[in-house]
Design a protein around this motif. Structure first.
Motif, PDB file in Angstrom:
ATOM      1  N   PRO A 226      45.730 127.074-101.893  1.00  0.00           N
ATOM      2  CA  PRO A 226      45.361 125.995-100.973  1.00  0.00           C
ATOM      3  C   PRO A 226      46.204 124.746-101.171  1.00  0.00           C
ATOM      4  O   PRO A 226      46.770 124.523-102.239  1.00  0.00           O
ATOM      5  CB  PRO A 226      43.896 125.719-101.327  1.00  0.00           C
ATOM      6  CG  PRO A 226      43.784 126.133-102.764  1.00  0.00           C
ATOM      7  CD  PRO A 226      44.681 127.323-102.905  1.00  0.00           C
ATOM      8  N   VAL A 227      46.290 123.931-100.135  1.00  0.00           N
ATOM      9  CA  VAL A 227      46.862 122.593-100.251  1.00  0.00           C
ATOM     10  C   VAL A 227      45.742 121.680-100.748  1.00  0.00           C
ATOM     11  O   VAL A 227      44.710 121.552-100.089  1.00  0.00           O
ATOM     12  CB  VAL A 227      47.420 122.090 -98.911  1.00  0.00           C
ATOM     13  CG1 VAL A 227      47.947 120.661 -99.069  1.00  0.00           C
ATOM     14  CG2 VAL A 227      48.515 123.018 -98.408  1.00  0.00           C
TER      15      VAL A 227
ATOM     16  N   ILE B  48      42.717 124.023 -97.036  1.00  0.00           N
ATOM     17  CA  ILE B  48      42.892 122.686 -97.600  1.00  0.00           C
ATOM     18  C   ILE B  48      41.641 122.336 -98.401  1.00  0.00           C
ATOM     19  O   ILE B  48      40.512 122.519 -97.910  1.00  0.00           O
ATOM     20  CB  ILE B  48      43.108 121.631 -96.497  1.00  0.00           C
ATOM     21  CG1 ILE B  48      44.330 121.989 -95.650  1.00  0.00           C
ATOM     22  CG2 ILE B  48      43.276 120.236 -97.107  1.00  0.00           C
ATOM     23  CD1 ILE B  48      44.485 121.119 -94.418  1.00  0.00           C
ATOM     24  N   ARG B  49      41.829 121.828 -99.590  1.00  0.00           N
ATOM     25  CA  ARG B  49      40.711 121.397-100.423  1.00  0.00           C
ATOM     26  C   ARG B  49      40.876 119.915-100.749  1.00  0.00           C
ATOM     27  O   ARG B  49      41.961 119.485-101.137  1.00  0.00           O
ATOM     28  CB  ARG B  49      40.638 122.214-101.716  1.00  0.00           C
ATOM     29  CG  ARG B  49      40.330 123.688-101.482  1.00  0.00           C
ATOM     30  CD  ARG B  49      40.109 124.430-102.766  1.00  0.00           C
ATOM     31  NE  ARG B  49      39.864 125.849-102.545  1.00  0.00           N
ATOM     32  CZ  ARG B  49      39.620 126.735-103.512  1.00  0.00           C
ATOM     33  NH1 ARG B  49      39.610 126.320-104.773  1.00  0.00           N
ATOM     34  NH2 ARG B  49      39.404 127.993-103.225  1.00  0.00           N
ATOM     35  N   LEU B  50      39.799 119.183-100.592  1.00  0.00           N
ATOM     36  CA  LEU B  50      39.815 117.743-100.817  1.00  0.00           C
ATOM     37  C   LEU B  50      39.075 117.401-102.100  1.00  0.00           C
ATOM     38  O   LEU B  50      37.928 117.826-102.300  1.00  0.00           O
ATOM     39  CB  LEU B  50      39.169 117.027 -99.628  1.00  0.00           C
ATOM     40  CG  LEU B  50      38.946 115.516 -99.771  1.00  0.00           C
ATOM     41  CD1 LEU B  50      40.269 114.792 -99.963  1.00  0.00           C
ATOM     42  CD2 LEU B  50      38.192 114.979 -98.556  1.00  0.00           C
ATOM     43  N   VAL B  51      39.730 116.630-102.956  1.00  0.00           N
ATOM     44  CA  VAL B  51      39.132 116.153-104.197  1.00  0.00           C
ATOM     45  C   VAL B  51      39.095 114.624-104.147  1.00  0.00           C
ATOM     46  O   VAL B  51      40.137 113.985-103.965  1.00  0.00           O
ATOM     47  CB  VAL B  51      39.942 116.611-105.434  1.00  0.00           C
ATOM     48  CG1 VAL B  51      39.311 116.076-106.720  1.00  0.00           C
ATOM     49  CG2 VAL B  51      40.037 118.123-105.479  1.00  0.00           C
TER      50      VAL B  51
ATOM     51  N   ARG C 132      43.322 105.955 -96.939  1.00  0.00           N
ATOM     52  CA  ARG C 132      44.509 106.817 -97.017  1.00  0.00           C
ATOM     53  C   ARG C 132      44.199 108.265 -96.645  1.00  0.00           C
ATOM     54  O   ARG C 132      45.114 109.082 -96.520  1.00  0.00           O
ATOM     55  CB  ARG C 132      45.097 106.788 -98.428  1.00  0.00           C
ATOM     56  CG  ARG C 132      45.614 105.430 -98.868  1.00  0.00           C
ATOM     57  CD  ARG C 132      46.070 105.492-100.318  1.00  0.00           C
ATOM     58  NE  ARG C 132      46.535 104.201-100.792  1.00  0.00           N
ATOM     59  CZ  ARG C 132      47.807 103.821-100.815  1.00  0.00           C
ATOM     60  NH1 ARG C 132      48.737 104.645-100.366  1.00  0.00           N
ATOM     61  NH2 ARG C 132      48.144 102.634-101.259  1.00  0.00           N
ATOM     62  N   LEU C 133      42.916 108.586 -96.509  1.00  0.00           N
ATOM     63  CA  LEU C 133      42.537 109.986 -96.318  1.00  0.00           C
ATOM     64  C   LEU C 133      43.081 110.621 -95.037  1.00  0.00           C
ATOM     65  O   LEU C 133      43.665 111.711 -95.099  1.00  0.00           O
ATOM     66  CB  LEU C 133      41.009 110.119 -96.382  1.00  0.00           C
ATOM     67  CG  LEU C 133      40.444 111.532 -96.218  1.00  0.00           C
ATOM     68  CD1 LEU C 133      41.052 112.483 -97.226  1.00  0.00           C
ATOM     69  CD2 LEU C 133      38.921 111.506 -96.348  1.00  0.00           C
ATOM     70  N   PRO C 134      42.928 110.006 -93.849  1.00  0.00           N
ATOM     71  CA  PRO C 134      43.420 110.676 -92.631  1.00  0.00           C
ATOM     72  C   PRO C 134      44.907 111.038 -92.668  1.00  0.00           C
ATOM     73  O   PRO C 134      45.258 112.180 -92.365  1.00  0.00           O
ATOM     74  CB  PRO C 134      43.086 109.668 -91.528  1.00  0.00           C
ATOM     75  CG  PRO C 134      41.915 108.907 -92.057  1.00  0.00           C
ATOM     76  CD  PRO C 134      42.190 108.766 -93.523  1.00  0.00           C
ATOM     77  N   PRO C 135      45.813 110.097 -93.023  1.00  0.00           N
ATOM     78  CA  PRO C 135      47.224 110.498 -93.039  1.00  0.00           C
ATOM     79  C   PRO C 135      47.544 111.560 -94.097  1.00  0.00           C
ATOM     80  O   PRO C 135      48.412 112.410 -93.870  1.00  0.00           O
ATOM     81  CB  PRO C 135      47.970 109.186 -93.330  1.00  0.00           C
ATOM     82  CG  PRO C 135      46.962 108.276 -93.911  1.00  0.00           C
ATOM     83  CD  PRO C 135      45.664 108.647 -93.296  1.00  0.00           C
ATOM     84  N   MET C 136      46.842 111.527 -95.237  1.00  0.00           N
ATOM     85  CA  MET C 136      47.071 112.555 -96.250  1.00  0.00           C
ATOM     86  C   MET C 136      46.607 113.914 -95.755  1.00  0.00           C
ATOM     87  O   MET C 136      47.256 114.941 -95.993  1.00  0.00           O
ATOM     88  CB  MET C 136      46.364 112.172 -97.553  1.00  0.00           C
ATOM     89  CG  MET C 136      46.972 110.958 -98.243  1.00  0.00           C
ATOM     90  SD  MET C 136      46.057 110.417 -99.718  1.00  0.00           S
ATOM     91  CE  MET C 136      46.538 111.687-100.898  1.00  0.00           C
TER      92      MET C 136
ATOM     93  N   GLU D 187      47.586 119.317 -93.382  1.00  0.00           N
ATOM     94  CA  GLU D 187      47.472 120.291 -92.292  1.00  0.00           C
ATOM     95  C   GLU D 187      48.824 120.909 -91.953  1.00  0.00           C
ATOM     96  O   GLU D 187      48.919 122.114 -91.688  1.00  0.00           O
ATOM     97  CB  GLU D 187      46.882 119.614 -91.051  1.00  0.00           C
ATOM     98  CG  GLU D 187      45.378 119.426 -91.105  1.00  0.00           C
ATOM     99  CD  GLU D 187      44.806 118.971 -89.785  1.00  0.00           C
ATOM    100  OE1 GLU D 187      43.682 119.392 -89.441  1.00  0.00           O
ATOM    101  OE2 GLU D 187      45.472 118.179 -89.085  1.00  0.00           O
ATOM    102  N   ARG D 188      49.859 120.091 -91.958  1.00  0.00           N
ATOM    103  CA  ARG D 188      51.194 120.611 -91.659  1.00  0.00           C
ATOM    104  C   ARG D 188      51.637 121.617 -92.719  1.00  0.00           C
ATOM    105  O   ARG D 188      52.164 122.689 -92.394  1.00  0.00           O
ATOM    106  CB  ARG D 188      52.204 119.463 -91.569  1.00  0.00           C
ATOM    107  CG  ARG D 188      52.102 118.628 -90.293  1.00  0.00           C
ATOM    108  CD  ARG D 188      53.094 117.485 -90.319  1.00  0.00           C
ATOM    109  NE  ARG D 188      53.144 116.735 -89.078  1.00  0.00           N
ATOM    110  CZ  ARG D 188      54.007 116.952 -88.090  1.00  0.00           C
ATOM    111  NH1 ARG D 188      54.897 117.935 -88.214  1.00  0.00           N
ATOM    112  NH2 ARG D 188      54.008 116.224 -87.001  1.00  0.00           N
TER     113      ARG D 188
END
Length: 286
Positions: free
Chosen positions: A172-173, A201-204, A182-186, A191-192
């Motif tokens: 996963p990314v 995608i995993r968010l920490v 900063r979350l949306p642009p990251m 996603e790309r």
């Protein structure tokens, strides 16, 4: 600043792959540079930097060159220039082979300059939307040079690095966020990258304060309504750089996106835990 690279048709930036003619590149680092170029439909600029300090050293009569055979000879500017040209040709050939398999266009240049300054000048010439990729594995001793690059290379939105244990890009990314704005642009960058690898995608969420962490998690869930493919990992307070490095390693990521100058990658020192733990490429953003 958003993590972004100009598309090939825009001609306003690309993935600038810095190559050191005296070092062996990491295969994962080359693959990571190509992956970023694919994700943003961009190009790669193979930038081989012959360190100007070596040529200044060659002017001294006591300078000697130790060859691989063990023979010792006089170090001359002519010999140095020839050896660097040969090494640069070999490095660019390897990059072309990797990029060709992915359908990514490559441009090449060899410059004699101080390494960070060479990257800064190249990015400024190309446009504002560049990502820099370092071909050699980074270690704890690279912390200062990476900090200097963020300070000096204004026309770069991020830096891609790989540690000495980097061995994979499958997985996963992983996005490690420390500031909600900063979350949306990251996540858009994630996603790309995930689209190219067909991965999840995993968010920490990273923070030291439990109450702040709870608030950030609530805010992140609101943002994730626009990103249905993202999986939010259970949040818990950070207890130091070693702990967060090990937590990120255990996620088995194929790419990690993190902010430079925060808890995950401090601007001064503290890089060693992540450098030794990370098994995938790292995209550092401002």
């Amino acid at each position: 600043m958003i993590a972004h690279v100009a598309e090939a048709t825009e001609d306003r930036g690309r993935v600038v792959l810095r190559l050191d003619p005296s070092s062996r590149p990491s295969p994962i680092a080359l693959e990571a540079a190509v992956r970023v170029a694919q994700a943003f439909q961009s190009e790669i600029e193979s930038l081989v930097v012959a360190d100007q300090q070596l040529f200044e050293l060659a002017r001294f009569p006591f300078a000697r060159e130790v060859q691989r055979s063990g023979a010792v000879g006089r170090l001359s500017a002519e010999t140095l220039e020839r050896d660097i040209a040969v090494a640069a040709s070999a490095l660019c050939r390897v990059v072309r082979q990797v990029a060709q398999r992915a359908g990514v266009r490559v441009r090449e240049r060899l410059v004699r300059d101080e390494p960070v300054r060479a990257v800064s000048r190249t990015c400024a010439e190309l446009g504002p939307w560049n990502v820099v990729a370092l071909a050699e594995p980074f270690t704890a001793r690279h912390a200062l040079s990476i900090a200097e690059m963020f300070a000096s290379v204004i026309a770069a939105t991020g830096i891609v690095v790989t540690g000495p244990r980097a061995a994979r890009m499958a997985g996963p990314v992983v996005v490690a966020v420390e500031e909600i704005d900063r979350l949306p642009p990251m996540l858009r960058a994630a996603e790309r990258l995930a689209a190219v690898a067909r991965s999840e995608i995993r968010l920490v969420i990273v923070h030291e304060d439990p109450r702040e962490l709870d608030w950030m998690e609530d805010q992140a869930r609101l943002v994730l309504g626009e990103f249905p493919r993202v999986r939010l990992e259970p949040a818990r307070p950070v207890r130091g750089t070693d702990e967060i490095a090990e937590r990120l390693r255990r996620l088995g990521g194929g790419f990690l996106i993190a902010q430079f100058g925060g808890l995950v990658v401090p601007a001064e020192g503290g890089l060693k835990p992540l450098a030794m733990a990370l098994e995938c490429p790292l995209l550092l953003v401002r």
